[in-house]
Write a protein that holds these residues in place. Sequence first.
Motif, PDB file in Angstrom:
ATOM      1  N   ALA A  54      19.100  -2.385  -4.179  1.00  0.00           N
ATOM      2  CA  ALA A  54      19.808  -1.888  -5.361  1.00  0.00           C
ATOM      3  C   ALA A  54      19.820  -2.938  -6.467  1.00  0.00           C
ATOM      4  O   ALA A  54      19.635  -2.618  -7.650  1.00  0.00           O
ATOM      5  CB  ALA A  54      21.235  -1.494  -4.986  1.00  0.00           C
ATOM      6  N   GLY A  55      20.029  -4.204  -6.092  1.00  0.00           N
ATOM      7  CA  GLY A  55      20.028  -5.264  -7.085  1.00  0.00           C
ATOM      8  C   GLY A  55      18.677  -5.426  -7.757  1.00  0.00           C
ATOM      9  O   GLY A  55      18.597  -5.558  -8.990  1.00  0.00           O
ATOM     10  N   MET A  56      17.603  -5.415  -6.956  1.00  0.00           N
ATOM     11  CA  MET A  56      16.261  -5.559  -7.535  1.00  0.00           C
ATOM     12  C   MET A  56      15.913  -4.354  -8.392  1.00  0.00           C
ATOM     13  O   MET A  56      15.314  -4.495  -9.465  1.00  0.00           O
ATOM     14  CB  MET A  56      15.240  -5.763  -6.422  1.00  0.00           C
ATOM     15  N   ALA A  57      16.286  -3.158  -7.939  1.00  0.00           N
ATOM     16  CA  ALA A  57      15.999  -1.955  -8.726  1.00  0.00           C
ATOM     17  C   ALA A  57      16.747  -1.985 -10.057  1.00  0.00           C
ATOM     18  O   ALA A  57      16.191  -1.609 -11.102  1.00  0.00           O
ATOM     19  CB  ALA A  57      16.389  -0.708  -7.922  1.00  0.00           C
ATOM     20  N   ALA A  58      18.003  -2.442 -10.039  1.00  0.00           N
ATOM     21  CA  ALA A  58      18.773  -2.529 -11.282  1.00  0.00           C
ATOM     22  C   ALA A  58      18.145  -3.536 -12.242  1.00  0.00           C
ATOM     23  O   ALA A  58      18.047  -3.281 -13.447  1.00  0.00           O
ATOM     24  CB  ALA A  58      20.218  -2.914 -10.968  1.00  0.00           C
ATOM     25  N   SER A  59      17.702  -4.678 -11.713  1.00  0.00           N
ATOM     26  CA  SER A  59      17.075  -5.690 -12.571  1.00  0.00           C
ATOM     27  C   SER A  59      15.800  -5.164 -13.208  1.00  0.00           C
ATOM     28  O   SER A  59      15.570  -5.338 -14.413  1.00  0.00           O
ATOM     29  CB  SER A  59      16.767  -6.949 -11.757  1.00  0.00           C
ATOM     30  N   VAL A  60      14.964  -4.507 -12.402  1.00  0.00           N
ATOM     31  CA  VAL A  60      13.700  -3.974 -12.918  1.00  0.00           C
ATOM     32  C   VAL A  60      13.965  -2.886 -13.962  1.00  0.00           C
ATOM     33  O   VAL A  60      13.309  -2.824 -15.015  1.00  0.00           O
ATOM     34  CB  VAL A  60      12.846  -3.434 -11.761  1.00  0.00           C
ATOM     35  N   THR A  61      14.947  -2.023 -13.690  1.00  0.00           N
ATOM     36  CA  THR A  61      15.266  -0.939 -14.632  1.00  0.00           C
ATOM     37  C   THR A  61      15.743  -1.486 -15.975  1.00  0.00           C
ATOM     38  O   THR A  61      15.278  -1.064 -17.035  1.00  0.00           O
ATOM     39  CB  THR A  61      16.342  -0.024 -14.029  1.00  0.00           C
ATOM     40  N   VAL A  62      16.680  -2.440 -15.920  1.00  0.00           N
ATOM     41  CA  VAL A  62      17.192  -3.021 -17.163  1.00  0.00           C
ATOM     42  C   VAL A  62      16.084  -3.771 -17.902  1.00  0.00           C
ATOM     43  O   VAL A  62      15.997  -3.721 -19.142  1.00  0.00           O
ATOM     44  CB  VAL A  62      18.373  -3.961 -16.859  1.00  0.00           C
ATOM     45  N   PHE A  63      15.206  -4.450 -17.153  1.00  0.00           N
ATOM     46  CA  PHE A  63      14.114  -5.194 -17.791  1.00  0.00           C
ATOM     47  C   PHE A  63      13.189  -4.248 -18.551  1.00  0.00           C
ATOM     48  O   PHE A  63      12.806  -4.527 -19.691  1.00  0.00           O
ATOM     49  CB  PHE A  63      13.327  -5.962 -16.728  1.00  0.00           C
ATOM     50  N   PHE A  64      12.842  -3.112 -17.947  1.00  0.00           N
ATOM     51  CA  PHE A  64      11.952  -2.177 -18.630  1.00  0.00           C
ATOM     52  C   PHE A  64      12.641  -1.465 -19.790  1.00  0.00           C
ATOM     53  O   PHE A  64      11.974  -1.007 -20.721  1.00  0.00           O
ATOM     54  CB  PHE A  64      11.391  -1.158 -17.630  1.00  0.00           C
ATOM     55  N   LEU A  65      13.968  -1.384 -19.736  1.00  0.00           N
ATOM     56  CA  LEU A  65      14.683  -0.817 -20.882  1.00  0.00           C
ATOM     57  C   LEU A  65      14.529  -1.702 -22.114  1.00  0.00           C
ATOM     58  O   LEU A  65      14.648  -1.222 -23.247  1.00  0.00           O
ATOM     59  CB  LEU A  65      16.168  -0.658 -20.544  1.00  0.00           C
ATOM     60  N   GLY A  66      14.288  -2.996 -21.893  1.00  0.00           N
ATOM     61  CA  GLY A  66      14.100  -3.897 -23.018  1.00  0.00           C
ATOM     62  C   GLY A  66      12.914  -3.518 -23.880  1.00  0.00           C
ATOM     63  O   GLY A  66      12.902  -3.779 -25.095  1.00  0.00           O
ATOM     64  N   GLY A  67      11.902  -2.905 -23.264  1.00  0.00           N
ATOM     65  CA  GLY A  67      10.729  -2.495 -24.032  1.00  0.00           C
ATOM     66  C   GLY A  67      10.917  -1.170 -24.744  1.00  0.00           C
ATOM     67  O   GLY A  67      10.308  -0.930 -25.801  1.00  0.00           O
ATOM     68  N   SER A  68      11.751  -0.303 -24.183  1.00  0.00           N
ATOM     69  CA  SER A  68      11.928   1.024 -24.786  1.00  0.00           C
ATOM     70  C   SER A  68      13.066   1.059 -25.808  1.00  0.00           C
ATOM     71  O   SER A  68      12.990   1.795 -26.789  1.00  0.00           O
ATOM     72  CB  SER A  68      12.195   2.060 -23.683  1.00  0.00           C
ATOM     73  N   LEU A  69      14.104   0.277 -25.592  1.00  0.00           N
ATOM     74  CA  LEU A  69      15.228   0.247 -26.532  1.00  0.00           C
ATOM     75  C   LEU A  69      15.010  -0.872 -27.545  1.00  0.00           C
ATOM     76  O   LEU A  69      15.610  -1.941 -27.489  1.00  0.00           O
ATOM     77  CB  LEU A  69      16.547   0.042 -25.779  1.00  0.00           C
ATOM     78  N   THR A  70      14.134  -0.622 -28.485  1.00  0.00           N
ATOM     79  CA  THR A  70      13.770  -1.659 -29.461  1.00  0.00           C
ATOM     80  C   THR A  70      14.938  -2.052 -30.364  1.00  0.00           C
ATOM     81  O   THR A  70      14.955  -3.144 -30.926  1.00  0.00           O
ATOM     82  CB  THR A  70      12.597  -1.181 -30.323  1.00  0.00           C
ATOM     83  N   SER A  71      15.917  -1.159 -30.503  1.00  0.00           N
ATOM     84  CA  SER A  71      17.060  -1.478 -31.362  1.00  0.00           C
ATOM     85  C   SER A  71      17.906  -2.612 -30.797  1.00  0.00           C
ATOM     86  O   SER A  71      18.687  -3.219 -31.539  1.00  0.00           O
ATOM     87  CB  SER A  71      17.930  -0.229 -31.558  1.00  0.00           C
ATOM     88  N   LEU A  72      17.760  -2.891 -29.509  1.00  0.00           N
ATOM     89  CA  LEU A  72      18.519  -3.977 -28.879  1.00  0.00           C
ATOM     90  C   LEU A  72      17.803  -5.320 -28.976  1.00  0.00           C
ATOM     91  O   LEU A  72      18.318  -6.330 -28.491  1.00  0.00           O
ATOM     92  CB  LEU A  72      18.801  -3.642 -27.413  1.00  0.00           C
ATOM     93  N   HIS A  73      16.615  -5.336 -29.554  1.00  0.00           N
ATOM     94  CA  HIS A  73      15.890  -6.576 -29.838  1.00  0.00           C
ATOM     95  C   HIS A  73      15.719  -7.465 -28.586  1.00  0.00           C
ATOM     96  O   HIS A  73      15.868  -8.682 -28.653  1.00  0.00           O
ATOM     97  CB  HIS A  73      16.584  -7.376 -30.940  1.00  0.00           C
ATOM     98  N   GLY A  74      15.432  -6.846 -27.439  1.00  0.00           N
ATOM     99  CA  GLY A  74      15.149  -7.618 -26.227  1.00  0.00           C
ATOM    100  C   GLY A  74      16.378  -8.061 -25.449  1.00  0.00           C
ATOM    101  O   GLY A  74      16.243  -8.819 -24.479  1.00  0.00           O
TER     102      GLY A  74
END
Length: 335
Positions: A54-74
């Motif tokens: 669960a921890g690794m899945a959460a990290s990977v999910t949040v990391f990939f959100l960095g590329g899709s949510l450009t308004s958050l600037h990484g």
Amino acid sequence: MALIVTALGTILRKSPNSRTNLQRLVDQLSSGEKDAAVAYLRREWQVLLVALLAGMAASVTVFFLGGSLTSLHGLPYALAGVVGALVALLVVNLWPRVQWLEGERQTRVADLEPRNSMSFGRQWVFVLPLVSAVLLILGLVLAGSYSSTDENGLHRIYAYRGLSGWGVDGGQVVDIQYNMNATGPFPGWFYGVPLVACTVLFIVAVYWTLRRIALAPRPMSPELFTLDNALRSLQTRFVMAFSSAALGFQLAGLGFVTGIALLNANRDPVPTADLSAVPSTVAVEPGHTLAIVLMVVSVAIAVTGLVLLFRAIAAVSDAVAASHGIRRPVERVPF
């Protein structure tokens, strides 16, 4: 991610002839106590495995959100590690706790030895991650104080005085001009405030989890005390290894990004009389060297974080091996 999954499968496939400390302790128990130990171990490796995944899945999910949510600037990139650790700790704390199985006629023995969050690990195992977290917070505050606002008013760039242009008169360089330039992303207040808040929450969550592990009820049988100590040490090792790995990845990522920003800020073009040529650049010391050192140290911290992640996987593997690799006495059939 594929490398981590491969490592997980490799570590979990232990040789049947290799006995872990937990397995040896279980082998020494009587048959009645051994059944209670196996049931408890089975529950333990299940919760650790679910927490790990669960921890690794959460990290990977949040990391990939960095590329899709450009308004958050990484920003999700910076938060991926600590979010994964918090999810893993949440699983460990919310998973239903299974009590030791006890015989009805068994004499109950109380253990009056005081226990705290640091009872089941070496001192440096707790001190080093705590010092690293505090240094991370201080570093974020320092970076925030040196940050500047971008075109959107967000504190996420580093402003510096740099060479902006020059003139040429009679083949000679004249009228050298300096201006304020900017480079980024830089861990200013835009990244620092959420990271500081998450890091403080991370410290509290780790302390609470370790305290909960230490204060969990003892088995009533003194024969199980040694195994119980080993189990608590394994739980502590998993919590500290996984959370320290997440902290290490967070430190490494922020340090490397900061190093790149400082590296760009500490190189200046060299004025040249040939305006058609691309000017060369020169390093501005000591900032240039310090930026390189910061990037090298960040890579070393990332490697350490990967080692700690494998150590957390190994803790799960030890619990799995202990619950599945129990040696039963061989019954001899008379001829």
